[in-house]
Design an enzyme around this catalytic site. Structure first.
Site, PDB file in Angstrom:
ATOM      1  N   HIS A   1     -13.160  48.904  -0.806  1.00 17.66           N
ATOM      2  CA  HIS A   1     -14.082  48.037  -0.076  1.00 17.66           C
ATOM      3  C   HIS A   1     -13.726  47.964   1.399  1.00 17.66           C
ATOM      4  O   HIS A   1     -12.634  47.532   1.768  1.00 17.66           O
ATOM      5  CB  HIS A   1     -14.043  46.622  -0.670  1.00 17.66           C
ATOM      6  CG  HIS A   1     -15.182  45.761  -0.226  1.00 17.66           C
ATOM      7  ND1 HIS A   1     -16.393  45.731  -0.878  1.00 17.66           N
ATOM      8  CD2 HIS A   1     -15.312  44.902   0.803  1.00 17.66           C
ATOM      9  CE1 HIS A   1     -17.203  44.875  -0.277  1.00 17.66           C
ATOM     10  NE2 HIS A   1     -16.576  44.369   0.758  1.00 17.66           N
TER      11      HIS A   1
ATOM     12  N   ASP B   1     -15.814  46.839   5.179  1.00 18.01           N
ATOM     13  CA  ASP B   1     -17.028  46.268   5.747  1.00 18.01           C
ATOM     14  C   ASP B   1     -17.348  46.755   7.151  1.00 18.01           C
ATOM     15  O   ASP B   1     -18.075  46.068   7.881  1.00 18.01           O
ATOM     16  CB  ASP B   1     -16.926  44.741   5.756  1.00 18.01           C
ATOM     17  CG  ASP B   1     -17.297  44.127   4.422  1.00 18.01           C
ATOM     18  OD1 ASP B   1     -18.464  44.271   4.018  1.00 18.01           O
ATOM     19  OD2 ASP B   1     -16.425  43.519   3.766  1.00 18.01           O
TER      20      ASP B   1
ATOM     21  N   HIS C   1     -22.342  37.824  -4.813  1.00 21.96           N
ATOM     22  CA  HIS C   1     -21.433  37.596  -3.696  1.00 21.96           C
ATOM     23  C   HIS C   1     -20.974  36.146  -3.810  1.00 21.96           C
ATOM     24  O   HIS C   1     -20.276  35.805  -4.761  1.00 21.96           O
ATOM     25  CB  HIS C   1     -22.090  37.914  -2.343  1.00 21.96           C
ATOM     26  CG  HIS C   1     -21.081  37.939  -1.226  1.00 21.96           C
ATOM     27  ND1 HIS C   1     -20.988  36.939  -0.292  1.00 21.96           N
ATOM     28  CD2 HIS C   1     -20.089  38.817  -0.935  1.00 21.96           C
ATOM     29  CE1 HIS C   1     -19.986  37.195   0.542  1.00 21.96           C
ATOM     30  NE2 HIS C   1     -19.425  38.337   0.168  1.00 21.96           N
TER      31      HIS C   1
ATOM     32  N   HIS D   1     -16.668  39.327  -7.389  1.00 19.55           N
ATOM     33  CA  HIS D   1     -17.127  38.009  -6.927  1.00 19.55           C
ATOM     34  C   HIS D   1     -17.710  37.167  -8.054  1.00 19.55           C
ATOM     35  O   HIS D   1     -18.520  36.281  -7.769  1.00 19.55           O
ATOM     36  CB  HIS D   1     -18.189  38.180  -5.838  1.00 19.55           C
ATOM     37  CG  HIS D   1     -17.653  38.442  -4.464  1.00 19.55           C
ATOM     38  ND1 HIS D   1     -17.502  37.454  -3.518  1.00 19.55           N
ATOM     39  CD2 HIS D   1     -17.228  39.580  -3.868  1.00 19.55           C
ATOM     40  CE1 HIS D   1     -17.023  37.966  -2.398  1.00 19.55           C
ATOM     41  NE2 HIS D   1     -16.851  39.259  -2.585  1.00 19.55           N
TER      42      HIS D   1
ATOM     43  N   HIS E   1     -12.308  44.526  -4.744  1.00 21.14           N
ATOM     44  CA  HIS E   1     -11.434  43.893  -3.748  1.00 21.14           C
ATOM     45  C   HIS E   1     -11.032  42.499  -4.219  1.00 21.14           C
ATOM     46  O   HIS E   1     -11.509  41.497  -3.741  1.00 21.14           O
ATOM     47  CB  HIS E   1     -12.073  43.868  -2.353  1.00 21.14           C
ATOM     48  CG  HIS E   1     -13.414  43.217  -2.257  1.00 21.14           C
ATOM     49  ND1 HIS E   1     -14.495  43.584  -3.016  1.00 21.14           N
ATOM     50  CD2 HIS E   1     -13.868  42.200  -1.471  1.00 21.14           C
ATOM     51  CE1 HIS E   1     -15.542  42.849  -2.713  1.00 21.14           C
ATOM     52  NE2 HIS E   1     -15.187  41.988  -1.785  1.00 21.14           N
TER      53      HIS E   1
ATOM     54  N   ASP F   1     -10.509  45.365   1.951  1.00 22.10           N
ATOM     55  CA  ASP F   1     -11.486  44.426   2.515  1.00 22.10           C
ATOM     56  C   ASP F   1     -11.418  44.386   4.039  1.00 22.10           C
ATOM     57  O   ASP F   1     -11.781  43.378   4.664  1.00 22.10           O
ATOM     58  CB  ASP F   1     -11.289  43.022   1.942  1.00 22.10           C
ATOM     59  CG  ASP F   1     -12.569  42.194   1.935  1.00 22.10           C
ATOM     60  OD1 ASP F   1     -13.615  42.712   2.376  1.00 22.10           O
ATOM     61  OD2 ASP F   1     -12.528  41.033   1.504  1.00 22.10           O
TER      62      ASP F   1
END
Length: 421
Positions: free
Chosen positions: A46, A48, A176, A222, A243, A310
């Site tokens: 993961h 971003d 999420h 999540h 993650h 992450d």
């Protein structure tokens, strides 16, 4: 006097010898880490960076140079120094897009990942399979896969899920930090959000079956414990936590409890580097992250562990792991703690490759199974921004129509009376 001087000199020399020995040992560990990373791709679950491209540049790649950018955890020089073999880039959009433009924004994030690979073909190779990952690794490129972070991004549509798969998406994080019309999110376990579905709704379970058929990884990073157990009970393919870290080491509800770790079996938990999930505080260091690796290995074995940093999605990262270039130092720390070469290579990439191959195998075994085209019930998604085309006229809609007709007739009658008056 001479004797005291000699003792002092010997003492200094002894200290210096110890220091040089430690430095030499660390250099040896780093060399060993780099060697292992040259033999097995580091696959991170993961990152971003695509969200940073939206936030900082509105996805206008002409305005950014990934060789020179210095205000992100991720850049091409950092990727190369960190020996990143493969990356699941996150196609993330926030929960406040739910019921609005989540699908459009997610498609734009998928698009920017494709365009990033096209702009830097000497660095990135777009990938959708275990075979692609190894082909990119053999070409000394970073295999670039896509994960969609949050079930709100598909707007409760199996057709949208399939479309995103065809665009290259290879995992979906079920939620999420918000409930969807078919699944509860991790905040339910903290008491911050109410449970709306007791885990997964019937449509949520439909979605799991369809993801198995498609060959899409199910990401539980999540979700609440109830959803973790429901998916582990029903999925034919292994799952991932792209993650997340170990709950016993840091009691944060985003982390994975020991009883779930023991159930993951053929799946993988990819350790998150966010300080709040590492130490449950604002500060952490590289050693604290290694504690999570050690704990997961102790509870469930080295075959379920991976890396899920992450980076660029969190505000605080550990000292010693400030950006993606630092990952070899974490590998060296695992070696210092007695991890074998085989265990390290498993965590680097072999575990994820095994999981992905098994997911692909489940997909291939269902190649003759038709897609599930039964939509979510309309009353579970009805809102002011959604139309009902294709759904049978519901009893509520049928009742509304005569009322609307009556109101129209009354209005016309009143207008006639006023005109006549």
């Amino acid at each position: 006097m001479l004797s005291k001087f000699s003792t002092c000199v010997y003492g200094v020399l002894w200290v210096m010898s110890c220091v040089f020995t430690l430095i030499a040992a660390q250099d040896t560990l780093i060399d060993r880490a780099v060697r292992l990373m040259s033999e097995t791709p580091l696959i991170d679950g993961h990152n971003d960076l695509p969200w940073q491209l939206r936030k900082q540049f509105n996805n206008q790649l002409k305005n950014v140079d990934l060789y020179k950018i210095n205000n992100t955890h991720t850049s091409i020089p950092k990727i190369q120094k960190g020996r990143l073999g493969a990356q699941f880039w996150s196609a993330y959009v926030p929960c406040d897009t739910q019921y609005k433009d989540a699908v459009r924004q997610t498609l734009e994030q998928i698009d920017v990942i494709h365009r990033m690979c096209q702009k830097y073909p000497e660095v990135f190779m777009f990938a959708t399979s275990s075979q692609d990952i190894m082909e990119a690794f053999n070409q000394n490129k970073t295999a670039s896969l896509i994960g969609v972070e949050g079930g709100h991004s598909i707007d409760s549509s199996l057709g949208t899920l399939r479309t995103m798969y065809h665009l290259g998406v290879r995992y979906l994080t079920l939620t999420h930090s918000c409930n969807t019309p078919w699944a509860d999110n991790w905040r339910v376990d903290s008491g911050s959000d109410p449970s709306e579905h007791d885990g997964l709704s019937p449509f949520g379970k439909q979605l799991i079956v369809e993801m198995n058929r498609l060959g899409m990884l199910i990401d539980l990073a999540h979700v609440p414990v109830k959803v973790m157990n429901q998916v582990l009970d029903m999925s034919q393919a292994p799952v991932i936590f792209s993650h997340s870290s170990a709950y016993t080491v840091c009691n944060h509800k985003r982390n994975v409890p020991d009883d779930i770790l023991m159930r993951v079996k053929q799946g993988i938990v990819m350790v998150n580097f966010y300080n709040d999930y590492v130490t449950c505080s604002k500060t952490a260091n590289l050693s604290n992250v290694a504690d999570h690796f050690d704990h997961i290995k102790k509870v469930a074995g080295h075959t379920i562990i991976g890396f899920g940093g992450d980076y660029d999605g969190v505000t605080r990262v550990p000292q010693g792991l400030e950006d993606v270039s630092k990952v070899p130092d974490l590998v060296a720390e695992l070696l210092r703690r007695g991890w074998t070469d085989e265990e390290v290579k498993a965590a680097l990439g072999d575990n994820l490759l095994r999981v992905l191959k098994e997911v692909e195998k489940v997909r291939d075994n269902q190649s003759r199974t038709p897609p599930d085209d039964v939509p979510i019930p309309y009353d579970e998604v009805e809102n002011s921004c959604r139309t009902s085309y294709g759904y049978p006229e519901s009893s509520s809609a049928a009742a509304v129509q005569p009322l609307c007709s009556l109101a129209l007739l009354l209005t016309l009658a009143l207008h006639s009376l006023i005109t006549a008056w």
